[in-house]
Design a protein around this motif. Sequence first.
Motif, PDB file in Angstrom:
ATOM      1  N   TYR A  35      23.323  54.058  63.848  1.00 50.51           N
ATOM      2  CA  TYR A  35      22.928  54.690  62.595  1.00 50.51           C
ATOM      3  C   TYR A  35      22.769  53.644  61.495  1.00 50.51           C
ATOM      4  O   TYR A  35      21.812  53.700  60.715  1.00 50.51           O
ATOM      5  CB  TYR A  35      23.956  55.753  62.203  1.00 50.51           C
ATOM      6  CG  TYR A  35      23.550  56.584  61.017  1.00 50.51           C
ATOM      7  CD1 TYR A  35      22.486  57.481  61.094  1.00 50.51           C
ATOM      8  CD2 TYR A  35      24.223  56.478  59.812  1.00 50.51           C
ATOM      9  CE1 TYR A  35      22.113  58.242  60.004  1.00 50.51           C
ATOM     10  CE2 TYR A  35      23.865  57.237  58.718  1.00 50.51           C
ATOM     11  CZ  TYR A  35      22.799  58.124  58.825  1.00 50.51           C
ATOM     12  OH  TYR A  35      22.435  58.879  57.740  1.00 50.51           O
ATOM     13  N   VAL A  36      23.694  52.678  61.429  1.00 48.71           N
ATOM     14  CA  VAL A  36      23.588  51.590  60.452  1.00 48.71           C
ATOM     15  C   VAL A  36      22.284  50.823  60.692  1.00 48.71           C
ATOM     16  O   VAL A  36      21.554  50.512  59.756  1.00 48.71           O
ATOM     17  CB  VAL A  36      24.804  50.638  60.515  1.00 48.71           C
ATOM     18  CG1 VAL A  36      24.577  49.397  59.665  1.00 48.71           C
ATOM     19  CG2 VAL A  36      26.066  51.363  60.072  1.00 48.71           C
ATOM     20  N   SER A  37      21.980  50.553  61.949  1.00 45.20           N
ATOM     21  CA  SER A  37      20.736  49.870  62.286  1.00 45.20           C
ATOM     22  C   SER A  37      19.531  50.677  61.822  1.00 45.20           C
ATOM     23  O   SER A  37      18.593  50.138  61.235  1.00 45.20           O
ATOM     24  CB  SER A  37      20.662  49.631  63.793  1.00 45.20           C
ATOM     25  OG  SER A  37      19.420  49.071  64.150  1.00 45.20           O
ATOM     26  N   LEU A  39      19.467  52.846  59.415  1.00 44.09           N
ATOM     27  CA  LEU A  39      19.423  52.801  57.949  1.00 44.09           C
ATOM     28  C   LEU A  39      18.745  51.529  57.476  1.00 44.09           C
ATOM     29  O   LEU A  39      17.903  51.560  56.568  1.00 44.09           O
ATOM     30  CB  LEU A  39      20.837  52.872  57.366  1.00 44.09           C
ATOM     31  CG  LEU A  39      21.559  54.209  57.449  1.00 44.09           C
ATOM     32  CD1 LEU A  39      22.996  54.055  57.002  1.00 44.09           C
ATOM     33  CD2 LEU A  39      20.840  55.250  56.609  1.00 44.09           C
ATOM     34  N   GLU A  40      19.104  50.402  58.082  1.00 41.50           N
ATOM     35  CA  GLU A  40      18.520  49.118  57.676  1.00 41.50           C
ATOM     36  C   GLU A  40      17.041  49.012  58.020  1.00 41.50           C
ATOM     37  O   GLU A  40      16.322  48.228  57.411  1.00 41.50           O
ATOM     38  CB  GLU A  40      19.289  47.952  58.301  1.00 41.50           C
ATOM     39  CG  GLU A  40      20.633  47.740  57.661  1.00 41.50           C
ATOM     40  CD  GLU A  40      21.284  46.435  58.072  1.00 41.50           C
ATOM     41  OE1 GLU A  40      20.676  45.642  58.824  1.00 41.50           O
ATOM     42  OE2 GLU A  40      22.423  46.213  57.632  1.00 41.50           O
ATOM     43  N   ARG A  41      16.589  49.775  58.977  1.00 42.48           N
ATOM     44  CA  ARG A  41      15.170  49.779  59.336  1.00 42.48           C
ATOM     45  C   ARG A  41      14.404  50.868  58.591  1.00 42.48           C
ATOM     46  O   ARG A  41      13.194  51.021  58.770  1.00 42.48           O
ATOM     47  CB  ARG A  41      14.998  49.953  60.848  1.00 42.48           C
ATOM     48  CG  ARG A  41      15.420  48.698  61.610  1.00 42.48           C
ATOM     49  CD  ARG A  41      15.247  48.840  63.104  1.00 42.48           C
ATOM     50  NE  ARG A  41      16.299  49.703  63.636  1.00 42.48           N
ATOM     51  CZ  ARG A  41      16.096  50.771  64.400  1.00 42.48           C
ATOM     52  NH1 ARG A  41      14.887  51.106  64.766  1.00 42.48           N
ATOM     53  NH2 ARG A  41      17.105  51.504  64.817  1.00 42.48           N
ATOM     54  N   GLY A  42      15.110  51.652  57.770  1.00 42.67           N
ATOM     55  CA  GLY A  42      14.465  52.712  57.007  1.00 42.67           C
ATOM     56  C   GLY A  42      14.089  53.916  57.836  1.00 42.67           C
ATOM     57  O   GLY A  42      13.236  54.710  57.443  1.00 42.67           O
ATOM     58  N   ARG A  43      14.740  54.079  58.976  1.00 45.22           N
ATOM     59  CA  ARG A  43      14.420  55.201  59.866  1.00 45.22           C
ATOM     60  C   ARG A  43      15.363  56.384  59.688  1.00 45.22           C
ATOM     61  O   ARG A  43      15.075  57.476  60.167  1.00 45.22           O
ATOM     62  CB  ARG A  43      14.467  54.731  61.315  1.00 45.22           C
ATOM     63  CG  ARG A  43      13.469  53.628  61.565  1.00 45.22           C
ATOM     64  CD  ARG A  43      12.726  53.827  62.832  1.00 45.22           C
ATOM     65  NE  ARG A  43      11.606  52.900  62.885  1.00 45.22           N
ATOM     66  CZ  ARG A  43      11.380  52.106  63.882  1.00 45.22           C
ATOM     67  NH1 ARG A  43      12.177  52.101  64.917  1.00 45.22           N
ATOM     68  NH2 ARG A  43      10.326  51.314  63.856  1.00 45.22           N
ATOM     69  N   GLU A  44      16.478  56.156  59.037  1.00 43.99           N
ATOM     70  CA  GLU A  44      17.468  57.222  58.814  1.00 43.99           C
ATOM     71  C   GLU A  44      17.504  57.551  57.327  1.00 43.99           C
ATOM     72  O   GLU A  44      17.215  56.718  56.477  1.00 43.99           O
ATOM     73  CB  GLU A  44      18.852  56.779  59.280  1.00 43.99           C
ATOM     74  CG  GLU A  44      18.954  56.463  60.758  1.00 43.99           C
ATOM     75  CD  GLU A  44      18.856  57.684  61.643  1.00 43.99           C
ATOM     76  OE1 GLU A  44      18.950  58.824  61.144  1.00 43.99           O
ATOM     77  OE2 GLU A  44      18.678  57.500  62.855  1.00 43.99           O
TER      78      GLU A  44
END
Length: 86
Positions: A35-37, A39-44
Amino acid sequence: MDGRSLVAWNLRRLRVARGLSQERLALESGVDRAYVSGLERGRENPTVDVLDRLATVLVAPLAAFFAEPDDPAEPAPALKAGRKPK
Protein backbone atom coordinates in the motif's frame (compact mmCIF):
# COMPACT_ATOMS: atom_id res chain seq x y z
CA MET A 1 0.14 18.12 -10.37
CA ASP A 2 -3.08 16.57 -9.05
CA GLY A 3 -3.70 15.86 -5.36
CA ARG A 4 -2.82 12.18 -5.46
CA SER A 5 0.44 12.87 -7.31
CA LEU A 6 1.26 15.63 -4.84
CA VAL A 7 0.80 13.29 -1.87
CA ALA A 8 2.85 10.61 -3.64
CA TRP A 9 5.73 13.01 -4.38
CA ASN A 10 5.82 14.36 -0.83
CA LEU A 11 5.48 10.94 0.81
CA ARG A 12 8.57 9.70 -1.03
CA ARG A 13 10.46 12.93 -0.30
CA LEU A 14 9.68 12.74 3.42
CA ARG A 15 10.42 9.01 3.66
CA VAL A 16 13.80 9.32 1.92
CA ALA A 17 14.71 12.38 4.01
CA ARG A 18 14.13 10.30 7.17
CA GLY A 19 16.14 7.40 5.71
CA LEU A 20 13.28 4.94 5.99
CA SER A 21 12.57 2.10 3.61
CA GLN A 22 9.00 1.51 2.48
CA GLU A 23 9.05 -1.65 4.55
CA ARG A 24 10.11 0.19 7.74
CA LEU A 25 7.58 2.99 7.20
CA ALA A 26 4.83 0.44 6.64
CA LEU A 27 5.78 -1.54 9.75
CA GLU A 28 5.95 1.50 12.03
CA SER A 29 2.73 3.05 10.72
CA GLY A 30 0.70 -0.17 10.60
CA VAL A 31 0.13 0.07 6.84
CA ASP A 32 0.82 -2.69 4.32
CA ARG A 33 4.14 -2.25 2.45
CA ALA A 34 2.44 -2.77 -0.92
CA TYR A 35 0.00 0.00 0.00
CA VAL A 36 2.88 2.38 0.81
CA SER A 37 4.37 1.54 -2.58
CA GLY A 38 1.03 2.23 -4.25
CA LEU A 39 0.78 5.56 -2.44
CA GLU A 40 4.23 6.59 -3.66
CA ARG A 41 3.29 5.66 -7.22
CA GLY A 42 0.02 7.61 -6.99
CA ARG A 43 -2.08 4.49 -7.46
CA GLU A 44 -3.75 4.49 -4.04
CA ASN A 45 -6.05 7.10 -2.52
CA PRO A 46 -5.19 7.39 1.20
CA THR A 47 -7.59 8.37 3.95
CA VAL A 48 -6.77 11.15 6.37
CA ASP A 49 -6.26 8.50 9.06
CA VAL A 50 -3.58 6.75 6.98
CA LEU A 51 -1.86 10.06 6.19
CA ASP A 52 -1.94 10.93 9.88
CA ARG A 53 -0.25 7.63 10.83
CA LEU A 54 2.40 8.12 8.13
CA ALA A 55 3.00 11.72 9.22
CA THR A 56 3.49 10.59 12.82
CA VAL A 57 6.19 8.10 11.81
CA LEU A 58 7.80 10.62 9.46
CA VAL A 59 7.72 13.29 12.21
CA ALA A 60 6.08 15.70 9.80
CA PRO A 61 2.91 17.78 9.91
CA LEU A 62 -0.02 16.44 7.93
CA ALA A 63 0.17 19.53 5.73
CA ALA A 64 3.62 18.42 4.50
CA PHE A 65 1.89 15.92 2.18
CA PHE A 66 0.27 18.84 0.34
CA ALA A 67 3.30 21.14 -0.04
CA GLU A 68 3.91 22.19 -3.62
CA PRO A 69 7.41 21.09 -4.75
CA ASP A 70 9.88 23.66 -6.06
CA ASP A 71 10.78 21.36 -8.95
CA PRO A 72 8.26 18.53 -9.39
CA ALA A 73 10.27 17.10 -12.29
CA GLU A 74 13.11 16.27 -9.90
CA PRO A 75 12.24 13.09 -7.96
CA ALA A 76 13.46 12.45 -4.44
CA PRO A 77 16.79 10.61 -4.42
CA ALA A 78 16.68 6.89 -3.83
CA LEU A 79 17.96 5.28 -0.66
CA LYS A 80 21.10 3.18 -0.89
CA ALA A 81 20.29 -0.34 -1.97
CA GLY A 82 20.62 -3.26 0.38
CA ARG A 83 19.99 -3.84 4.02
CA LYS A 84 21.66 -1.87 6.75
CA PRO A 85 24.18 -3.78 8.87
CA LYS A 86 22.95 -4.90 12.27
